[in-house]
Design a protein around this motif. Sequence first.
Motif, PDB file in Angstrom:
ATOM      1  N   THR A 296     -46.780  34.633 -33.535  1.00  0.00           N
ATOM      2  CA  THR A 296     -46.632  33.187 -33.756  1.00  0.00           C
ATOM      3  C   THR A 296     -47.817  32.582 -34.487  1.00  0.00           C
ATOM      4  OG1 THR A 296     -47.614  32.661 -31.588  1.00  0.00           O
ATOM      5  CG2 THR A 296     -45.210  32.961 -31.687  1.00  0.00           C
ATOM      6  N   ASN A 297     -48.985  33.237 -34.439  1.00  0.00           N
ATOM      7  CA  ASN A 297     -50.158  32.678 -35.107  1.00  0.00           C
ATOM      8  C   ASN A 297     -51.186  33.780 -35.356  1.00  0.00           C
ATOM      9  OD1 ASN A 297     -51.604  30.473 -36.225  1.00  0.00           O
ATOM     10  ND2 ASN A 297     -52.893  30.364 -34.407  1.00  0.00           N
ATOM     11  N   SER A 327     -53.410  42.862 -41.541  1.00  0.00           N
ATOM     12  CA  SER A 327     -52.284  42.455 -42.375  1.00  0.00           C
ATOM     13  C   SER A 327     -51.052  42.251 -41.504  1.00  0.00           C
ATOM     14  CB  SER A 327     -51.995  43.514 -43.455  1.00  0.00           C
ATOM     15  OG  SER A 327     -50.907  43.119 -44.261  1.00  0.00           O
ATOM     16  N   VAL A 328     -51.018  41.093 -40.850  1.00  0.00           N
ATOM     17  CA  VAL A 328     -49.874  40.738 -40.021  1.00  0.00           C
ATOM     18  C   VAL A 328     -49.646  39.235 -40.184  1.00  0.00           C
ATOM     19  CG1 VAL A 328     -51.260  40.316 -37.942  1.00  0.00           C
ATOM     20  CG2 VAL A 328     -48.861  40.941 -37.717  1.00  0.00           C
ATOM     21  N   HIS A 329     -48.389  38.806 -40.089  1.00  0.00           N
ATOM     22  CA  HIS A 329     -48.064  37.422 -40.380  1.00  0.00           C
ATOM     23  C   HIS A 329     -47.138  36.834 -39.315  1.00  0.00           C
ATOM     24  CE1 HIS A 329     -48.976  39.421 -44.248  1.00  0.00           C
ATOM     25  NE2 HIS A 329     -49.624  38.289 -44.516  1.00  0.00           N
ATOM     26  N   PRO A 330     -47.208  35.521 -39.122  1.00  0.00           N
ATOM     27  CA  PRO A 330     -46.298  34.872 -38.171  1.00  0.00           C
ATOM     28  C   PRO A 330     -44.844  35.181 -38.497  1.00  0.00           C
ATOM     29  CG  PRO A 330     -48.027  33.345 -38.825  1.00  0.00           C
ATOM     30  CD  PRO A 330     -48.179  34.557 -39.694  1.00  0.00           C
ATOM     31  N   GLY A 331     -44.069  35.394 -37.443  1.00  0.00           N
ATOM     32  CA  GLY A 331     -42.658  35.709 -37.594  1.00  0.00           C
ATOM     33  C   GLY A 331     -42.342  37.185 -37.538  1.00  0.00           C
ATOM     34  N   GLU A 332     -43.370  38.030 -37.670  1.00  0.00           N
ATOM     35  CA  GLU A 332     -43.132  39.475 -37.645  1.00  0.00           C
ATOM     36  C   GLU A 332     -42.973  39.985 -36.220  1.00  0.00           C
ATOM     37  OE1 GLU A 332     -45.678  40.590 -41.711  1.00  0.00           O
ATOM     38  OE2 GLU A 332     -46.237  41.457 -39.755  1.00  0.00           O
TER      39      GLU A 332
END
Length: 346
Positions: A296-297, A327-332
């Motif tokens: 989420t963040n 390398s990780v992003h919200p929604g994953e």
Amino acid sequence: MTELRIEGLTKSYGGGAAAPPVLDGLDLTVPAGALAAVLGPSGCGKTTMLRIIAGFLRADAGTVTVGGRVLTGPGVYLPPEHRQIGIVPQEGALFPHLSVARNVAFGLTALDRTTRRRRTDEMLELVGLPGYGDRMPHELSGGQQQRIALARALAPSPQLVLLDEPFNALDSTLRTGVRADVRAALQATGATAVLVTHDQQEALSTADVVAVVRDGRVAQCDTPQELYRRPANPWVAAFVGDAVLLPATVEYGTASTALGSVSLATPTAVRRTGTVLLRPEQLHLSETAAARGTVTNVCFYGHDTMVTVAVDGLDTPIDVRVAGPLSVHPGEDTGIRITGEAILHS
């Protein structure tokens, strides 16, 4: 080297008998030669405690002794000038019209001129500023002013040194170096010292022991390592660092949580439900982990990254601390696994 002992310290401000106490029976012991950090949120009573130790305030009840000598107690109140306590206030508070040398020598009026000058030079050497005696305070940086303030406090060989949030006005890079210099100077003299701060990192990295104050009492006093590893309760855990609190079913040495099973630092003999404490660095993102969640963040701090994950079966998201960039992003979607041991609370 002298021990500081505080017992049953109580203080209220106005409002009559119904006024809630700022200090409510506070107890604290600082071993001789130790640097103790008193840590707590605004309004918890830490500055009031410091002012009572210094003699600037009178306690309603309780005792304060230094080296076995009663400074404050039933029927006893020693004036500040007779307490043999050195004080390092916020932002140094040097006398602007006096040179550095005269600032340091301010409390040495009982000594002859030659001895006073020698002691002043010793203190400037101790705080890493030899040859600065003829300068004026406005010619110094903020960090240099704080070191001069410490030299002034140490010059009369006090029984106790009190430091009242002395690094607040410094930028973060300078603060780290000045903290190390101050700690080294205190260790060199063997002085017993109390540092009041609201900065958790400052307390953990600087002090020999840390006392966490809440609502006018010491919630826990321990070494920085033990305080972080084994907090006394969830409030202390969340205040000193970041905490992950998970509902769990506990049986002997294992706790079952929404993130999987984890070993307990202290096994329990009965099967029951409770809450276990983990630190964010004990959690790891893993594609093969059974526990799943949604990012989420993501907050990048340079030396590490804090990833917030909403996990199936948990009412609130949890934080995962990962070293360096990620390398990780919200929604994953991601998996989470636990390492190390958990502390059982409640």
